[in-house]
Structure formats: structure tokens, C-alpha cells
Design an enzyme around this catalytic site. Structure first.
Site, PDB file in Angstrom:
ATOM      1  N   ARG A   1      -0.171 -18.756  17.883  1.00 17.26           N
ATOM      2  CA  ARG A   1      -0.812 -19.717  18.842  1.00 17.26           C
ATOM      3  C   ARG A   1      -0.892 -21.199  18.128  1.00 17.26           C
ATOM      4  O   ARG A   1      -1.584 -22.050  19.179  1.00 17.26           O
ATOM      5  CB  ARG A   1      -2.181 -19.201  18.853  1.00 17.26           C
ATOM      6  N   TYR A   2      -0.582 -21.478  17.190  1.00 15.08           N
ATOM      7  CA  TYR A   2      -0.415 -22.859  16.554  1.00 15.08           C
ATOM      8  C   TYR A   2       0.815 -23.504  16.844  1.00 15.08           C
ATOM      9  O   TYR A   2       0.847 -24.535  16.531  1.00 15.08           O
ATOM     10  CB  TYR A   2      -0.901 -22.798  15.184  1.00 15.08           C
ATOM     11  N   ILE A   3       1.934 -22.880  17.023  1.00 20.45           N
ATOM     12  CA  ILE A   3       3.363 -23.393  17.151  1.00 20.45           C
ATOM     13  C   ILE A   3       3.675 -23.551  18.538  1.00 20.45           C
ATOM     14  O   ILE A   3       3.477 -22.677  19.296  1.00 20.45           O
ATOM     15  CB  ILE A   3       4.216 -22.752  15.967  1.00 20.45           C
TER      16      ILE A   3
END
Length: 903
Positions: free
Chosen positions: A155-157
Site C-alpha cells: 500500500r506504500y509503494i
């Protein structure tokens, strides 16, 4: 049924419970469908107790499972070089592609439409694709292949397809499709890849019963090899790794099964007490490498003080050595006992025609090249068909409008579409010979869809331009199809020009020398012997000390009765009494010579001999005497460099015996094999033998060679001959930056790859150098001698910006200075160096040559030569270190450096 067969089958039987008279119909139906779908075995349904035979149920299940894993999970396809999960990820990213980054979590969810094995496998495969830096453009923390750090949560990259992937991987017009696992979507069987992607990325997968391991190769070298393949020229491919390092490809075997490559970390000396590792072997991380070094240190194989890991974008591991430890020896020990050197065995397994095959790298590249040519031809043929259709309709539209067919009374008054189509077909019939194909009803219907606004705005000139442009494009496509090989070569050259600069070779190809572990392991143990009780080992710390050793060394033992044997170093082992000599044994050592005098039997003759022990079977006794009972060694010495001493022999007095004392020089005795009897020293009984005088080596100097490929010394005749070395001789090393130092001729020495001169050191040799002095901004000439020392010194001065024009060891050199720039019109200046300046220290500044701008400095033939040089030239042809280029004149012998034109 025989009892044995019955018992064998009973172990595969399943019995129903006693209270179950029959199988329920619904259960029987489910069971039958399950088993038949897998193995074809039908479960009998009876109204009495039934027996189920397991061999029938399981005989094909394992094969089905193995086939599924091989074809659908672990092994790449030869056409696109991708595993199924990688192919589905890239296809999903293409469907999502809008030029912007997408969250990896979204990509994983979208890919699950095609891949039935969960989000974890998709996420891991996507991270691996991103870390290879070829197909996926990454944003965020994607981990680090150097340190082994993992990527951030999906979800962060973010990620998107790279420009290279969009250009080479996708074309729906040339893609073969199939339904996804649930039948709701379609997915590509293989992507139409127009590049040897499998060899560029490499792959590793473990299936059931087989595995695949294809090493990555360099982007530009793959393109060059593909072009060579198209031109039917030979090519050779070697691996290239993202982590850099060195690779020895002597046993690569074109990537086929049974081959292997050795990969080494790049280790440099920061100083005499610190080593720095800048590049690591493929498949290792800085953490795993450090762990292996610490493990070797804990086992006592190397000695280090501490390790600092300063890795960020680039690898930097500092290895601090313990006091008194050789940095050269530690480098070899790191290669021998840690993961600084590893061996990788490729296993080129791929899927082709739904079957696994073991091929080689050359076969895969040829297949990829042929496929690229086929795909480009197919794309051209599709484009030609589309352009022909465009030309046909443009011509048809022009005729329809210019002939004003839409104004015909029959057309306007047609009762239905069929009548209108028939009329238009009739009117267009005369024009059909000028068209590229026959007119069909579908073509007429397409004409009917032309809007009135287009008819009103119709311009004949623009229509002619459109038709001419289409014809030109058709001519280009036809030319490309006729020269499809050249067109494919241009495609590869375009890829290389567009993307090749981002992929230089990172791994340096070198030949590795074989490191003997026994020579580089640290002697961290101490060997002791108890002669009275007959024990030897490393734990006898209160007994007689012999030498330092390691736990992999061998010990050679000589006994008083003339026998010897070799044993492994251990903590404590019984070897027997009457040991007269014990030391570490080196196999294949021809320099260690044993001098021996022994008595044959109890009253026999006395013999003298010299011999070497190069290799024997461990724990087996050998005799250095004739083997007669009661033989005894009277004198013994071990000489590491073949020294031959003189001994004094005193005989026991007897009647009519004239000689009681005499001397014997061992240099008069030839060195023979250990099983030789030796020469008779005397038949008289010996009272005492003592050392009279120590001798020198009878083996002469040792020839030393320098191998430029591995930058190591050797005694085996490989590389450049440096000469014959005595124990006190040194090697001179001069670097291209003007630094120099001297070393011994030990095989563990390491040398830089910027060596300009390496030779036997002669303290009286006069050197002449022309240099650019960065302080004075003028060229200077100096003559000097060099000093011995293992610390680097420089003859260019303290300013590091000073550069070297020329260095020569010619006794009477003549130097030509060619002017350039605004002074290029001036005649070259010729200098007799001997007359120009006298010999001074290498630290002296020298004498200024000129104040004009210098273009080049050349060495001319000397006006005269010294007697020593003249006689040497009659014996051997002098060697020139520098090789002239294509446009350069060959320099005379004696010149040792290239002219640096960047001053």
C-alpha cells in the site's frame, strides 16, 4: 492370489466401517467425480463391504501435480522468458497503464483475476521484477538487493511499466490469447517479446523433480549477440550481475547443465590494516557476507578485529585486521573461507511446446532472435494489410464522392438498403480494375455511413495527399519485408542506442587463480610434542612447542629408526616415541630438502642422502633407509630452501685405521627421491657427527613470473617473466599515477590493475621522467633512482594533479617535445636527457623543459648506448610496456608509459 501378493495389496486397502453396508448414493457420486477427474479410476459402489485400491487412485496424481508446478509456476517459457505469475503481472500493469504510477496493492488485486495463488506470491514476484530495474519503473521503498532489506508494504509503494517494457513486450495484434483460470477473462499465452528478456533478467525456480537457474547477462552484449546471430556470425555470452564483482567463466559451458562460474567480491586494501569490500557476489547480501566472514573468524581461519558495514547506495564493508596479520594473505583467506567467493552452477531449463527442455544460452538467444524477426515480420504484414485497406477505402470514398453517386436518382429513390447497395455496386463496377481488390457489400455499407458534412468538405487535393502518403508507407513496409534481416538489425540498434547507456557491464570477467586453503589459513593454533610419552597435538600446552599451525594442516614426523609418516593436526594423538623431527608438511614442496646420514642395520655401512618429500598417503609409514632391521638415523636436517651444510664426522678408533675425523659437504650429494639408498659415506663405525658450517641453497634462485590476467605472481611460467630471484631480491612496481613501491616475491602478494612497470628491482637503475608539474604549470624533466620500500612513494611531487608524460629506463634517452595549441607552429624540441640534467633524488623537482604549450612527448632512439645495454641487447630483445595505437608510431624500446593527453 499368492500370499505375498495378497499381503502386498492389503497395505493399500481401505475398509468401510462394519455398520456401513453400502455407500450413500450422493457420497458415491462425489467420490467418483473426484477420482475420475484426476486418474480415471472409478470407485465401485456395492451393497456389501467394498475395498478401494489406493494405487489406482494415486498413480497419476503426483505426475499431475509435478506437471502443473513445472508448467504453471516455476519454469519460464522460452518465447517470452517469463513465469506465469510474471506474465500475468505485466499484462495487468498494461491494462492499468495510463502513464501514471499505480499502487502495488492495486496491481496485486488486479492480477488476482488471472493468477489463482494469492496476493503474497504476486507481491513477491512484482518486487523481484522491480528490483531487476528493466521492466518496472518503481517509486518508493522497494528494498535493496545489496543489503537484503525487504520492500515496504504494497500500500506504500507504486509502480508502472518502463518505457522499454511498453516498447518491446506488448502488441495485442500478435498475441495469442487463452481464457483465465475461472473463464471470466482472457490472458496472453505468451507476450510477444522482441528482445532476449530471459537472458537479460535471468531466472531461478524450483519445481517438482527439476529446477531452473539461468544467470543474467548484459543488455548491450545480448543485443550485439543478436545482431551477430542475424548476420550468421559467432558470438559468446557471459553472465553480468547487478551486484558487480569478478566472475571466472572458464567453466561456464554456455550456461548448460554441468557448467559452473566462480564469482568473487571486489576487495581492495584501504591501508595495511583495513580491507574494503566494494562489490559482492551475485546471490549474496552484505548481511550474509558479513555473517560468513564472522563465522570464518570464529573458527580461527582468518583473524579480524571488527567489521563495519557502511553500505548505502553502494556497498562498503570495512574489514579491520588484527595486529600482525597480512592484508594480502587475508584477502586470499576471505576468498577461501567465506562467501567472498562462491560457485554458481547454471541449469538452463525452459518450457517449450508444453515440455521442459535443458538447453544452453546460445540456443535460447537464437530462438529469441528468430522470434523477434518473426514478430517484426508479422507486425509489418499486419500493418501492410491495414494500409492496403486504408488505401482501398480512401480510393473508394473519392470515387463515390467525385462521381456524385449519392446524387443519382436511383440511389435517392431506392426503396430499401438492398436496392441502394445494388445501385452503388453497379456504378462502382467500372472503377474496380483500378482498385486493389474487389468491392463487397460491406464496403458499400461503410460508404453509406459517411456523413453529409464530410461529403460537403471533401477536398480532392487532400485526398490525393492521403493516398500518396499511404502508398509511400506501403512502399516502405514492402521494402522492410524484402530486407527483414536488416530491418531486425536496425530494431536492435535502436534499442541499444535508446536504452543501452543505462546498462553498462558491472561484473568484470577475470581468470581466478586457485587458492590453496592450507597456504592462506591463519596459523591460529600452536603445535606441541611430548617426546617421552609419544603424544603430539595442540592441547599439550605444557610440553615442547614445535610451531604455529592451523586445524587443516598436516604434520610430518621422522623417527630415529629411519621411518616417517604424515598425520593430520589434532588436539592430542599418540604417534610413538623416538621422534627426531616434527613440522608442518607442505604438499608438492620441492624446495624443502632433507639431509640425512643413516646406518644400515646394526653394523652395516653408513649412507648419506638428500631428498624431498612432495606427497604421500596420510597415516602410512615410509622408510628413508634400506629398510634393514635396527637401522638408525645418525644425522638429520630439514632445509626449507635446499641448503647444503658441511658436517664433521668422528669415527670410533680401531687398529690400522688411519682416518678418525673428516668433513663432508652435503652440496656434493645429488638430490634424489625419498626411496633412494644414498651414497656410502663410510664403512667404519661412526662415533659422532656435528655441524661444521652452515651452507647456502644448492637449488639456485627461483624464477618468478607475473600473470597480468589475475595480477598475481607465480612460479609456474604463466605471464611475464620477472627473472631469477634470490632470497634478498625485491620486485619494483610503478603505477600509472607515478607511485612506486617494492615487494618480496611471495605468491600471496596482491597488485593493482594500474601497473605500468613491474620488474626485478635494481637500485642502480636510472629512470628518466617527463611530467607536467601542476604547481608550476609547466613540463619538467628529471633523472633519478628509486628507493626500496613497501610504502607507496611518488616521483611526481606532492600535488596530485601532476601527470606523467613519459617514463623510460633508457640509459641515454633522447626526448622529443612536440608543441601544440597556439605554439603548434614551432619546431619540435629534441633534448638529450643526460646532457640536460644530472641524476638526482626522485623527490627533486627536476628542470623545466619549456614554457610553450606541449601537445605530445615522444622518446627517440638514443644517440649512443651503454656497454651494459649493448651486451644485453645481444642476449635478449628488450620489452616495451606500451603498445602503439593505430595512428601512433611505435615507441622505441625502453619507454614505459603512455602520453597523457589530458594535461
Amino acid at each position: 492370489m499368492a500370499p505375498e501378493e495378497k499381503n502386498e495389496q492389503e497395505q493399500y486397502e481401505i475398509f468401510l466401517p462394519e455398520d456401513a453396508d453400502t455407500v450413500a448414493p450422493e457420497d458415491a457420486e462425489i467420490l467418483e467425480e473426484e477420482v475420475v477427474s484426476r486418474s480415471g479410476y472409478k470407485v465401485p459402489v456395492a451393497h456389501t463391504d467394498v475395498i478401494h485400491h489406493l494405487p489406482g487412485m494415486y498413480q497419476s496424481w503426483f505426475l499431475d501435480y509435478a506437471s502443473y508446478v513445472i508448467l504453471e509456476r516455476a519454469v519460464p517459457h522460452i518465447n517470452d522468458g517469463l513465469k506465469p505469475v510474471q506474465r500475468r503481472i505485466l499484462y495487468s500493469m498494461k491494462r492499468l497503464d495510463d502513464g501514471r504510477y499505480n499502487k502495488v496493492a492495486n496491481i496485486i488485486g488486479h492480477t488476482m483475476q488471472f493468477h489463482p495463488h494469492g496476493d503474497a506470491s504476486i507481491g513477491d514476484a512484482l518486487v523481484q521484477l522491480g528490483q531487476k530495474d528493466l521492466l518496472v519503473d518503481c517509486q518508493g521503498n522497494w528494498g535493496n538487493i545489496l543489503t537484503g532489506d525487504g520492500a515496504a508494504a504494497p500500500r506504500y509503494i507504486e509502480a508502472r511499466l518502463s518505457k522499454f517494457a511498453l516498447e518491446t513486450l506488448f502488441n495485442p495484434k500478435t498475441t495469442t490469447w487463452k481464457l483465465s483460470y475461472d473463464g471470466r477473462n482472457r490472458e496472453p499465452v505468451c507476450l510477444p517479446v522482441k528482445f532476449p528478456l530471459l537472458l537479460a533478467q535471468g531466472v531461478e525456480g524450483i519445481a517438482v523433480g527439476l529446477a531452473s537457474k539461468i544467470l543474467p547477462h548484459n543488455f548491450n552484449e545480448l543485443i550485439d549477440a543478436s545482431i551477430a546471430c542475424l548476420k550468421e556470425e559467432a558470438f559468446t555470452l557471459y553472465p553480468d550481475f547487478q551486484t558487480g564483482g569478478f566472475v571466472d567463466v572458464s567453466r561456464y559451458n554456455d550456461g548448460e547443465r554441468g557448467g559452473a562460474v566462480k564469482v568473487r567480491a571486489k576487495i581492495n586494501k584501504l591501508d595495511n590494516k583495513t580491507l574494503v569490500i566494494n562489490e559482492i557476489p551475485f546471490g549474496r547480501t552484505t548481511s550474509s557476507l558479513i555473517d560468513s566472514i564472522l563465522k570464518a573468524n570464529d573458527k580461527g581461519k582468518i583473524k579480524i578485529r571488527k567489521i563495519d558495514d557502511n553500505t548505502a547506495r553502494d556497498v562498503e564493508i570495512l574489514v579491520h585486521l588484527a595486529p600482525g596479520v597480512s592484508s594480502d594473505k587475508t584477502i586470499d583467506a576471505l576468498y577461501a573461507f567465506s562467501d567472498c567467493e562462491i560457485s554458481i552452477s547454471p541449469n538452463c531449463c525452459i518450457i517449450e511446446n508444453n515440455k521442459p527442455y535443458f538447453l544452453n544460452v546460445g540456443h535460447i538467444l537464437r530462438h529469441s532472435t528468430d522470434q523477434t524477426l518473426h514478430l517484426l515480420r508479422t507486425e509489418l504484414e499486419i500493418s501492410r494489410s491495414e494500409q492496403e485497406e486504408a488505401l482501398f477505402f480512401a480510393s473508394l470514398e473519392r470515387i463515390f464522392i467525385e462521381a456524385r453517386i449519392y446524387k443519382d436518382e436511383e440511389f435517392e429513390n431506392a426503396r430499401n438498403m438492398d436496392k441502394a447497395v445494388a445501385h452503388v455496386m453497379l456504378r462502382l463496377k467500372p472503377f474496380e480494375p483500378d482498385l486493389i481488390r474487389e468491392i463487397t457489400a460491406d464496403d458499400i455499407l461503410k460508404l453509406m455511413e459517411i456523413k453529409m458534412a464530410r461529403i460537403l468538405k471533401f477536398n480532392a487535393g487532400r485526398s490525393d495527399e492521403l493516398i500518396a502518403r499511404i502508398k509511400k508507407e506501403l512502399a516502405d513496409i514492402t521494402r522492410h519485408l524484402e530486407h527483414i534481416v536488416e530491418y531486425t538489425v536496425d530494431w536492435y540498434l535502436m534499442l541499444k542506442e535508446k536504452y543501452g547507456a543505462a546498462y553498462p557491464r558491472r561484473t568484470e570477467i577475470r581468470s581466478f587463480d586457485t587458492i590453496e586453503a592450507s597456504k592462506v589459513i591463519e596459523a591460529n593454533e600452536k603445535l606441541y610434542i611430548n617426546r617421552e610419552e609419544g603424544f603430539i597435538g595442540t592441547s599439550l600446552k605444557k610440553d615442547e612447542f614445535i610451531c604455529n599451525c592451523s586445524n587443516i594442516d598436516d604434520v610430518i614426523l621422522f623417527y630415529r629408526d629411519g621411518t616417517y609418516k604424515i598425520i593430520r593436526v589434532s588436539e592430542k594423538v599418540f604417534v610413538g616415541k623416538f621422534v627426531i623431527y616434527a613440522n608442518i608438511f607442505k604438499r608438492n614442496d620441492n624446495r624443502t630438502i632433507y639431509n640425512l646420514i643413516y646406518r644400515d642395520g646394526k653394523i652395516g655401512c653408513n649412507f648419506i642422502k638428500r631428498f624431498a618429500v612432495t606427497g604421500v598417503t596420510r597415516d602410512k609409514e615410509y622408510a628413508v633407509t634400506k629398510g634393514t632391521s635396527n637401522s638408525r638415523i645418525l644425522y638429520f636436517s630439514a632445509n626449507p630452501n635446499g641448503e647444503a651444510e658441511t658436517v664433521k664426522v668422528i669415527l670410533k678408533p680401531k687398529l690400522r685405521q688411519k682416518t678418525l675425523v673428516f668433513e663432508k659437504d652435503f652440496s656434493e650429494i645429488l638430490i634424489k627421491g625419498r626411496s633412494s639408498i644414498g651414497n656410502i659415506l663410510t664403512k667404519a663405525e661412526i662415533h659422532k657427527i656435528s655441524l661444521k658450517q652452515k651452507g647456502t641453497s644448492t637449488l639456485g634462485g627461483r624464477m618468478v613470473w607475473f600473470d597480468h590476467d589475475v595480477l598475481r605472481l607465480n612460479y609456474d611460467g604463466r605471464g611475464e617473466e620477472l627473472g631469477e630471484f634470490q632470497s634478498e631480491d625485491l620486485i619494483l612496481v610503478v603505477l600509472r599515477n607515478g607511485e612506486f613501491y617494492t615487494t618480496g616475491f611471495d605468491l600471496s602478494n596482491h597488485y593493482e590493475d594500474s601497473i605500468m612497470v613491474i620488474e626485478k628491482f635494481d637500485i642502480a637503475k636510472i629512470w628518466t621522467a617527463v611530467l607536467f608539474d601542476a604547481d608550476q604549470q609547466y613540463p619538467y624533466l628529471k633523472r633519478f633512482t628509486l628507493e626500496a620500500g613497501n610504502k607507496k612513494q611518488t616521483f611526481l611531487g606532492e600535488n596530485q594533479k601532476s601527470t606523467l608524460y613519459l617514463l623510460t629506463d633508457e640509459t641515454y634517452p633522447r626526448i622529443e617535445v612536440v608543441f601544440g595549441g597556439n605554439d603548434g607552429f614551432r619546431e619540435p624540441l629534441v633534448i638529450d636527457a643526460e646532457q640536460f640534467i644530472s641524476v638526482k633524488s626522485f623527490r627533486a623537482k627536476g628542470k623545466r623543459v619549456t614554457t610553450y604549450e606541449v601537445a605530445t612527448v615522444n622518446e627517440l632512439d638514443p644517440a649512443h648506448v651503454s656497454p651494459e645495454t649493448s651486451s644485453a641487447e645481444n642476449d635478449a630483445v628488450p620489452q616495451t610496456v606500451e603498445t602503439a595505437g593505430e595512428n601512433d608510431e611505435a615507441h622505441p624500446s625502453g619507454q614505459m608509459n603512455l602520453f597523457d593527453d589530458q594535461v
